[in-house]
Design a protein around this motif. Structure first.
Motif, short mmCIF file in Angstrom:
data_model
loop_
_atom_site.label_atom_id
_atom_site.label_comp_id
_atom_site.label_asym_id
_atom_site.label_seq_id
_atom_site.Cartn_x
_atom_site.Cartn_y
_atom_site.Cartn_z
N UNK A 10 10.93 7.40 10.98
CA UNK A 10 12.39 7.46 11.12
C UNK A 10 13.01 8.29 10.01
N UNK A 11 12.42 8.22 8.80
CA UNK A 11 12.97 8.95 7.67
C UNK A 11 12.79 10.46 7.84
N UNK B 133 0.84 -1.20 0.00
CA UNK B 133 0.00 0.00 0.00
C UNK B 133 0.87 1.24 0.00
N UNK B 134 1.76 1.33 0.96
CA UNK B 134 2.67 2.46 1.07
C UNK B 134 4.08 2.02 0.70
N UNK B 135 4.90 2.94 0.21
CA UNK B 135 6.25 2.55 -0.22
C UNK B 135 7.14 2.14 0.94
N UNK B 136 6.79 2.55 2.14
CA UNK B 136 7.52 2.12 3.33
C UNK B 136 6.54 2.03 4.48
N UNK B 137 6.90 1.27 5.51
CA UNK B 137 6.02 1.10 6.65
C UNK B 137 5.92 2.40 7.43
N UNK B 138 4.84 2.59 8.22
CA UNK B 138 4.64 3.88 8.88
C UNK B 138 5.77 4.31 9.80
N UNK B 139 6.34 3.36 10.52
CA UNK B 139 7.38 3.76 11.47
C UNK B 139 8.75 3.88 10.81
N UNK C 42 14.42 10.39 20.64
CA UNK C 42 14.62 9.15 19.91
C UNK C 42 14.44 9.41 18.41
N UNK C 43 15.33 8.87 17.62
CA UNK C 43 15.29 9.11 16.18
C UNK C 43 14.42 8.11 15.43
N UNK C 44 14.12 7.00 16.07
CA UNK C 44 13.34 5.96 15.40
C UNK C 44 12.70 5.05 16.44
N UNK C 45 11.68 4.33 16.03
CA UNK C 45 11.02 3.38 16.92
C UNK C 45 11.76 2.04 16.94
N UNK C 46 12.36 1.70 15.80
CA UNK C 46 13.01 0.40 15.69
C UNK C 46 14.53 0.55 15.69
N UNK C 47 15.19 -0.45 16.26
CA UNK C 47 16.65 -0.50 16.28
C UNK C 47 17.15 -0.91 14.90
N UNK C 48 18.44 -0.74 14.62
CA UNK C 48 18.98 -1.11 13.30
C UNK C 48 18.74 -2.57 12.93
#
Length: 695
Positions: A570-571, A560-566, A606-612
């Motif tokens: 982060x972007x 649906x979207x080119x990338x996931x919401x989270x 925090x810059x993102x919800x998920x770790x690398x």
């Protein structure tokens, strides 16, 4: 294929040929190649593809164009003086593939005919009994690359800007030999990159130099004499003095591993929503063991199957938007009202402002002046632009003279009065705060000429309010770019309540000169893309705050979207996402939701919800408070609820007149947010899901 079969195809192709097709002619001429004394003469029949248009309208292949090429190839094969064939294109363009508009109108039967005809005509280059050369002198996409792949040998111009097989992005598969020939030429791993990964990465392509390194071409030349160098290279190849060596393709476990990687990419990027991606992987997998005839027959079957899918119809709709509506923006004023732009001022010298300076100087080639509060910031901005120009020079994308000229056109100042007085166009790219932007424009208005256009790169704030305290509010226009500026095609041009037609026309003319897709937007919070993405993120955040795990929500939108919401958060950065939501919630509190959890994430820096490694950051997880009575949805329920919200917002925006039509919403989401062609942007998907009627 027998002569009878080809004759039947040619007849059927003539029957389905469309008057709308921009015919690409195939001009045949004889070129005598240099040979050693006493050696037999070598005469190459050079076929040049040319649709008679300028570089903005590349060669394409519809039924009549394929008939033209067939006639030229037959003539070259029948001429006893001609010992070899070559195919090239008009300056800097080989071909951009199939003429989708002219082909699709005939339905699946027409697609089948053109698929078979393309194979029949192209393979004459390799099976005609005379050596053949593909001279890739520029852009070569889809069928434009495939026609060269059918040749025995290939050269490529190192500066060719775009080579690739983008069909999967369009809901199709490479259907004129690419799905079979590419893996058998450069291996399954490179085939996955070219056929699956790049198209699903916003239609990424490769340069001529990169194509040579991948093995798509046997030789790489540069400069305006590319064709002459290619012909000089062809002569010893024909005489046997030069032997073309190619890397052996690994048909063992590496092939299967590449196919598995391709399946994973297709599933991750499309969520099964694009049957073309899965079918393209199947074709690569099967190419390992199939004969050429079997591979080409499978491509024909695949193209016909894809022509019956709603995804192809959506892709053709999206393709038409990008090719036609993007070039004629709805509601744009008469272009003759536009004022010339001979000097540009940019308020701000941060990353966004510096990206703008680079774009303006490269496209307009006029003086560009960066301005900021202190000399250190100004110097840093100018240094960034100079460094980026040096990178382009190092990559061979520009020459030394142009690099020197562009660098000389960029300067910086802390004194607006001294450098902005003769500017025709001043754009601000400062902090996203109404007070700051008003103050900037008040300062600028005091020093610029009465005719200078004032543009704002705001992503969400009111143009009308920003201009409200100026002496000449009619010259203020929204000029909203997307990040990264050099890559994202969209430019939202926003009309405030008092913006004049002259200011608007100048903005559109400038946007066109910058080679951006321009869309007219009426002044409203967050305009098009950020408003729709704001509704998307607002509803997503609410669902998480109500109790659905972040991981479930994040995985609900593949295809649906080119990338996931989270990933999107982060972007753009959590703080920017929060600011956009706050702006929209302030304007529409009944529909937009400011997430307390997102506020805590921003407060915690925090810059993102998920770790690398892809796992939820434990520190972020601690900030996601579980409600007393959690509401836990599955992925399908999340997707449906959020799409309903987007359908609601899209309908409201159309009713409010934010844009002229649903086509503009879709064009914006495709070019500004990377929404897929196979979904038709946004509204075609919503209609297919039964969530409203927009067309």
């Amino acid at each position: 294929m027998s002569t009878t079969d080809i004759s039947s195809l040619l007849t059927r192709a003539q029957e389905i040929s469309a008057d709308a097709e921009r015919v690409t002619r195939a001009h045949l001429r004889k070129v005598t190649l240099p040979v050693a004394a006493g050696a037999p003469a070598q005469v190459l029949g050079l076929i040049t593809l040319d649709n008679g248009e300028d570089h903005t309208k590349p060669n394409t292949f519809g039924p009549r164009s394929l008939l033209e090429l067939n006639t030229a190839i037959d003539a070259a094969l029948a001429d006893d003086e001609i010992t070899a064939l070559g195919v090239t294109g008009k300056p800097f363009i080989l071909a951009a593939g199939a003429d989708l508009t002219s082909i699709a109108g005939g339905g699946p039967d027409a697609v089948r005919v053109v698929a078979e005809l393309g194979h029949a005509v192209f393979r004459k280059l390799g099976d005609g009994g005379k050596p053949s050369f593909g001279f890739i002198n520029g852009l070569a996409l889809g069928g434009g690359l495939e026609v060269a792949l059918h040749c025995d040998y290939r050269t490529v111009m190192d500066s060719a800007p775009a080579l690739g097989l983008p069909e999967v992005m369009l809901g199709l598969v490479p259907g004129w030999g690419g799905a079979y020939l590419v893996p058998n030429l450069v291996g399954a791993e490179n085939a996955v990159k070219l056929i699956i990964e790049n198209p699903l990465n916003n239609g990424r392509t490769v340069s001529g130099k990169a194509a040579f390194k991948l093995g798509l071409a046997d030789a790489c030349f540069s400069g305006a004499d590319f064709l002459e160098q290619s012909l000089l290279w062809a002569a010893p190849v024909l005489s046997g003095e030069t032997t073309v060596e190619r890397a052996e393709v690994d048909r063992g476990a590496a092939w299967d591993e590449a196919v598995a990687r391709g399946r994973a990419i297709a599933e991750a990027r499309t969520g099964g929503a694009s049957p073309a991606a899965a079918l393209a992987v199947d074709l690569i997998a099967a190419a390992k063991d199939r004969t050429r005839d079997e591979g080409f027959a499978a491509e024909n079957d695949a193209l016909e199957a894809m022509s019956r899918t709603p995804e192809l119809l959506a892709s053709l709709y999206a393709f038409d938007l990008v090719q036609k509506r993007a070039k004629r923006p709805a509601g744009a004023p008469d272009r003759t009202l536009a004022r010339p732009v001979t000097k540009v001022g940019i308020v701000g010298a941060g990353l966004m402002a510096s990206q703008l300076a680079l774009l303006f100087v490269r496209r307009l080639e006029v003086p560009v002046v960066l301005n900021d509060l202190d000399q250190e910031r100004v110097d840093k901005g100018v240094a960034y632009v100079h460094a980026e120009i040096d990178k382009l020079l190092a990559k061979g994308r520009i020459g030394q003279d142009k690099a020197n000229r562009h660098k000389a056109l960029v300067s910086g100042t802390v004194d607006k009065a001294s450098e902005f007085a003769d500017a025709d166009f001043v754009i601000e790219a400062v902090f996203e705060d109404m007070g700051v932007k008003k103050s900037v424009f008040a300062e600028v208005e005091k020093v610029v000429s009465p005719d200078c256009i004032l543009a704002t790169n705001t992503s969400s704030l009111s143009i009308t309010e920003m201009a409200s305290e100026l002496t000449h509010p009619e010259r203020v226009v929204g000029f909203h770019f997307f990040n990264p500026v050099a890559v994202m095609p969209l430019l939202e041009i926003v009309r405030g309540e008092q913006t004049s037609d002259t200011a608007l026309a100048t903005a559109f003319a400038t946007g066109k000169a910058l080679k951006k897709t321009t869309i007219l937007v009426q002044d409203s919070p967050s305009f098009i893309v950020n408003r729709l993405l704001g509704r998307f993120m607002s509803d997503v955040s609410r669902i998480v705050d109500e109790g659905t795990p972040v991981q479930v929500v994040d995985g609900a939108f593949a295809g649906v979207t080119p990338m996931s919401p989270f990933t999107l958060i982060a972007l753009v950065g959590p703080a920017i996402a929060l600011h956009n939501t706050e702006t929209l919630a302030g304007a529409f509190p009944d529909r937009f939701y400011v997430s307390p959890a997102l506020e805590r994430v921003v407060a915690a820096r925090k810059a993102a919800y998920f770790a690398p490694d892809g796992t939820l950051d434990p520190e972020v997880e601690a900030l996601l408070e579980q409600p007393a009575e959690p509401v836990v949805l599955d992925a399908a329920e999340v997707r449906t609820r959020v799409l309903k919200g987007l359908a609601d917002e899209a309908r409201i925006m159309l009713d409010e007149g934010v844009v002229a039509a649903a086509e503009d919403l879709d064009l914006a989401m495709i070019t500004g947010a990377g929404f897929s062609f196979w979904n038709g942007g946004l509204t075609m998907l919503l209609e297919r899901e039964g969530l409203g009627k927009f067309h």
